[in-house]
Design a protein around this motif. Structure first.
Motif, PDB file in Angstrom:
ATOM      1  N   THR A  35     -17.952   9.894  -6.045  1.00 53.96           N
ATOM      2  CA  THR A  35     -17.178   9.660  -4.823  1.00 53.96           C
ATOM      3  C   THR A  35     -17.749  10.498  -3.689  1.00 53.96           C
ATOM      4  O   THR A  35     -18.722  11.242  -3.885  1.00 53.96           O
TER       5      THR A  35
ATOM      6  N   CYS B   1      -7.929   3.014  -7.841  1.00 55.01           N
ATOM      7  CA  CYS B   1      -7.569   3.025  -6.415  1.00 55.01           C
ATOM      8  C   CYS B   1      -6.206   2.375  -6.181  1.00 55.01           C
ATOM      9  O   CYS B   1      -5.411   2.869  -5.382  1.00 55.01           O
TER      10      CYS B   1
ATOM     11  N   HIS C  69     -11.485   1.056   7.251  1.00 52.97           N
ATOM     12  CA  HIS C  69     -11.464   1.455   5.849  1.00 52.97           C
ATOM     13  C   HIS C  69     -11.632   2.959   5.693  1.00 52.97           C
ATOM     14  O   HIS C  69     -12.100   3.641   6.588  1.00 52.97           O
ATOM     15  N   CYS C  70     -11.239   3.425   4.516  1.00 52.26           N
ATOM     16  CA  CYS C  70     -11.424   4.810   4.106  1.00 52.26           C
ATOM     17  C   CYS C  70     -12.323   4.770   2.875  1.00 52.26           C
ATOM     18  O   CYS C  70     -11.903   4.329   1.799  1.00 52.26           O
ATOM     19  N   THR C  71     -13.553   5.194   3.031  1.00 54.04           N
ATOM     20  CA  THR C  71     -14.525   5.110   1.939  1.00 54.04           C
ATOM     21  C   THR C  71     -14.128   6.026   0.791  1.00 54.04           C
ATOM     22  O   THR C  71     -13.762   7.183   0.989  1.00 54.04           O
TER      23      THR C  71
ATOM     24  N   TRP D  19     -13.795   1.086  -1.105  1.00 54.98           N
ATOM     25  CA  TRP D  19     -12.984   1.658  -0.044  1.00 54.98           C
ATOM     26  C   TRP D  19     -11.548   1.185  -0.120  1.00 54.98           C
ATOM     27  O   TRP D  19     -11.243   0.184  -0.757  1.00 54.98           O
TER      28      TRP D  19
END
Length: 172
Positions: free
Chosen positions: A31, A144, A125-127, A86
């Motif tokens: 990550t 996720c 988005h949030c990677t 993401w």
């Protein structure tokens, strides 16, 4: 190299995202936590380019509000080509207006950004990971989904380029 105009998230959302990162890392899924000497923090990028000079970005943005206090809802998981995983941020009118204004100011300041971050093409988005191993994509997506929905509040912004040790907080 990647430089970005990043929005940072409140403490609770940041903790939940870092917990997700640790869980994925424990399962062998790299990550942002383990990328570039762990310099990354959970964020949503408004713009990205090969290079962004912090002083030029500050001058271009001027007194533009950078979303402090803006609520972001992460409600889905997505994947870009190249094994990028993401959390999707719901594209609210307030977020899209913030994004458009930032890009208008950057363009007026002569700052070029990557096409896929420009208004009309950007996917908020949030990677989570830049390189999920193919056999682990399914388990990564399931992990996720366990933290969704996630509501975050923008608490700050920065111009970052971790490869060049740049982390320049923006005023406002």
């Amino acid at each position: 190299m990647v430089a970005a105009l990043e929005l940072y998230l409140d403490t609770t959302a940041t903790r939940r995202l870092r917990t997700l990162w640790r869980a994925l890392e424990a399962e062998g899924i790299p990550t942002l936590a383990s990328l570039q000497d762990s310099k990354h923090r959970p964020h949503v990028s408004l713009a990205a380019a090969s290079r962004l000079a912090p002083d030029e970005v500050v001058a271009a943005l001027g007194d533009a509000p950078l979303g402090r206090g803006l609520a972001l809802d992460m409600d889905f998981v997505g994947q870009f080509v190249g094994r990028v995983l993401w959390l999707g941020v719901t594209p609210t009118p307030a977020l899209l207006d913030l994004h458009r204004e930032a890009h208008e100011r950057l363009a007026k300041g002569g700052i070029e950004v990557w096409e896929h971050y420009r208004p009309g093409r950007w996917v908020p988005h949030c990677t989570v990971s830049l390189r999920v191993p193919n056999p682990l994509m399914g388990p990564a997506v399931r992990r996720c989904l366990e933290i969704l929905p996630l509501r975050a509040t923008v608490t700050g912004a920065s111009v970052t380029d971790h490869a060049n040790d740049i982390a320049h907080p923006l005023p406002g």
